[in-house]
Design a protein around this motif. Structure first.
Motif, short mmCIF file in Angstrom:
data_model
loop_
_atom_site.label_atom_id
_atom_site.label_comp_id
_atom_site.label_asym_id
_atom_site.label_seq_id
_atom_site.Cartn_x
_atom_site.Cartn_y
_atom_site.Cartn_z
N PHE A 193 0.84 -1.23 -0.07
CA PHE A 193 0.01 -0.07 0.07
C PHE A 193 0.79 1.29 -0.08
N ILE A 194 0.34 2.23 -0.60
CA ILE A 194 1.11 3.65 -0.56
C ILE A 194 0.27 4.62 -0.16
N GLN A 195 0.76 5.83 0.60
CA GLN A 195 -0.24 6.88 0.85
C GLN A 195 0.81 7.96 1.29
N GLU A 196 0.04 9.20 0.84
CA GLU A 196 0.65 10.40 1.29
C GLU A 196 1.11 10.60 2.75
N VAL A 238 12.06 6.55 -10.05
CA VAL A 238 11.57 5.94 -8.82
C VAL A 238 11.11 4.61 -8.93
N PHE A 239 11.80 4.05 -8.09
CA PHE A 239 11.58 2.32 -7.97
C PHE A 239 11.16 2.31 -6.69
N GLY A 264 4.13 12.45 -12.77
CA GLY A 264 2.59 12.04 -12.59
C GLY A 264 2.19 11.75 -10.84
N ASN A 265 0.87 10.95 -11.08
CA ASN A 265 0.49 10.74 -9.79
C ASN A 265 1.17 9.45 -9.06
N LEU A 266 1.78 9.50 -7.91
CA LEU A 266 2.26 8.36 -6.96
C LEU A 266 1.17 7.43 -6.68
N LEU A 267 0.04 8.09 -6.55
CA LEU A 267 -1.26 7.36 -5.77
C LEU A 267 -1.98 6.69 -6.91
N ASP A 268 -1.60 6.72 -8.20
CA ASP A 268 -2.31 6.13 -9.28
C ASP A 268 -1.50 4.94 -9.51
N PRO A 269 -2.22 3.78 -9.32
CA PRO A 269 -1.42 2.37 -9.36
C PRO A 269 -1.13 2.02 -10.94
N SER A 270 -2.00 2.85 -11.81
CA SER A 270 -1.58 2.60 -13.21
C SER A 270 -0.37 3.23 -13.60
N ASN A 271 0.01 4.24 -12.65
CA ASN A 271 1.62 4.90 -13.06
C ASN A 271 2.66 4.15 -12.61
#
Length: 360
Positions: A193-196, A238-239, A264-271
């Motif tokens: 999971f990722i979150q700002e 970014v990896f 782009g948006n780091l919170l977009d899984p498609s990115n």
């Protein structure tokens, strides 16, 4: 991570699962050597970070969190237990995989802990903050992070381990391994999971499911998991390098997520795009996993620090290893082949000169 899986865990013995493996420095050298051999010391879930001319190494031991600082990557230095689990409360036991990060003038330690185990169903993530910019200063307990889907209901918190944080485009992000929902068995698949973050001790908004164990190279055993995420940033790319398969088996290995559009948006899984395995064991090195990344003393080399199993027997007896890695023409990391124990490796660039200048 050292954990779990109900019946399987009992078969390999869980008497040591709530006490972390220790890290020990090697014997003093009578003269400066230009090479070293893996493993460098005992332990698991190695976290090393370079700050100025010092390497800060963070690990758990007997439900305490210990820091070492040294001018050398390959040698542990002065040590201090900066925090010990309380005798009561949510974080009184099973202290796992701490990481220490320097953010805005303070050191922050992110760690997993729980009230008991096995079964390891209580793990949550906590944060400590140093009082000064000295990693050996006293630390304040900033409490438990909420890692569920409804921040307005703290009681709905969800299992979370292996949290790491990183900055990108002036924003702070947290990535961790967790469950989709709280369960009463530790034989539960793990996801990333990722979150700002609003600040280093508070998550902002709600969590985003970033990766699940779905590919053929990250599934196939008794439990599918993604865990141990670590950020690797190089020339704007970014990896997130993470562990998959079972931590107690030789198949434990590393996968990687790459941010497609760094702006782009780091919170977009498609990115994000997934590839792997990017680093794995072989006939002589078993179950490589849970890594961290550091520069050599002179800043010219990139190194991966990771743990591997001591034998092919299922279980969590592990040691810590390190080796240099390079970069491919497309800008992605090339971790190469895991180097067998006992093989001579040139010490990190600048380390020998440093030691010679100090007369060690």
């Amino acid at each position: 991570m050292k954990k779990y899986l109900g019946t399987v865990a009992l078969l390999v013995g869980l008497s040591f699962a709530c006490s972390s493996e220790s890290a020990e420095a090697g014997e003093p050298e009578s003269q400066v050597k230009t090479t070293f051999i893996n493993p460098v010391w005992d332990g698991a879930d190695p976290w090393m970070v370079k700050q100025g001319d010092e390497y800060i190494y963070c690990y758990s031991q007997n439900n305490s969190i210990v820091l070492s600082r040294s001018k050398y990557m390959t040698k542990l230095g002065e040590k201090k237990a900066i925090w010990t689990a309380p005798s009561s409360g949510w974080n009184r036991n099973c202290v796992w995989a701490p990481e220490v990060h320097f953010v805005d003038g303070h050191w922050y330690v992110y760690y997993a802990a729980g009230v008991s185990g096995p079964p390891f169903i209580h793990q949550r993530t906590g944060v400590l903050r140093s009082q000064t910019d000295d990693p050996f200063s006293n630390y304040e307990d900033m409490g438990m992070l909420y890692t569920g889907d409804n921040p307005d209901d703290p009681a709905s918190n969800v299992w979370a381990i292996d949290m790491t944080v990183f900055e990108h485009n002036s924003k702070l992000y947290a990535v961790w391994s967790g469950w989709k929902e709280q369960m009463d068995t530790d034989a539960t698949p793990q996801h990333l999971f990722i979150q700002e973050m609003e600040n280093p001790w508070t998550l902002k908004g709600t969590r985003v499911l970033l990766s699940s164990p779905e590919e053929s190279w990250e599934t196939g055993g008794p439990l599918n998991l993604n865990e141990g995420p670590e950020a690797l940033i190089h020339k704007g790319q970014v990896f997130i390098v993470y562990s998959c398969r079972e931590s107690w088996l030789v198949e434990y290995r590393q996968g990687m997520l790459q941010l497609i559009n760094p702006d782009g948006n780091l919170l977009d899984p498609s990115n994000w795009k997934k590839q792997g395995p990017v680093f794995e064991g072989n006939d002589l090195v078993y179950g490589v996993g849970h890594c961290s990344f550091v520069k050599s003393p002179d800043g010219t080399e990139d190194w991966i620090v990771y743990h591997s199993k001591k034998s092919t027997t299922p279980g969590w007896e592990r040691d810590v290893r390190m080796q240099p890695f390079s970069w491919k023409a497309d800008g992605t990391p090339n971790f190469g082949i895991a180097i067998p124990a006992g093989k001579q490796i040139s010490r990190p660039s600048g380390e020998v000169v440093l030691e010679e200048s100090e007369g060690n």
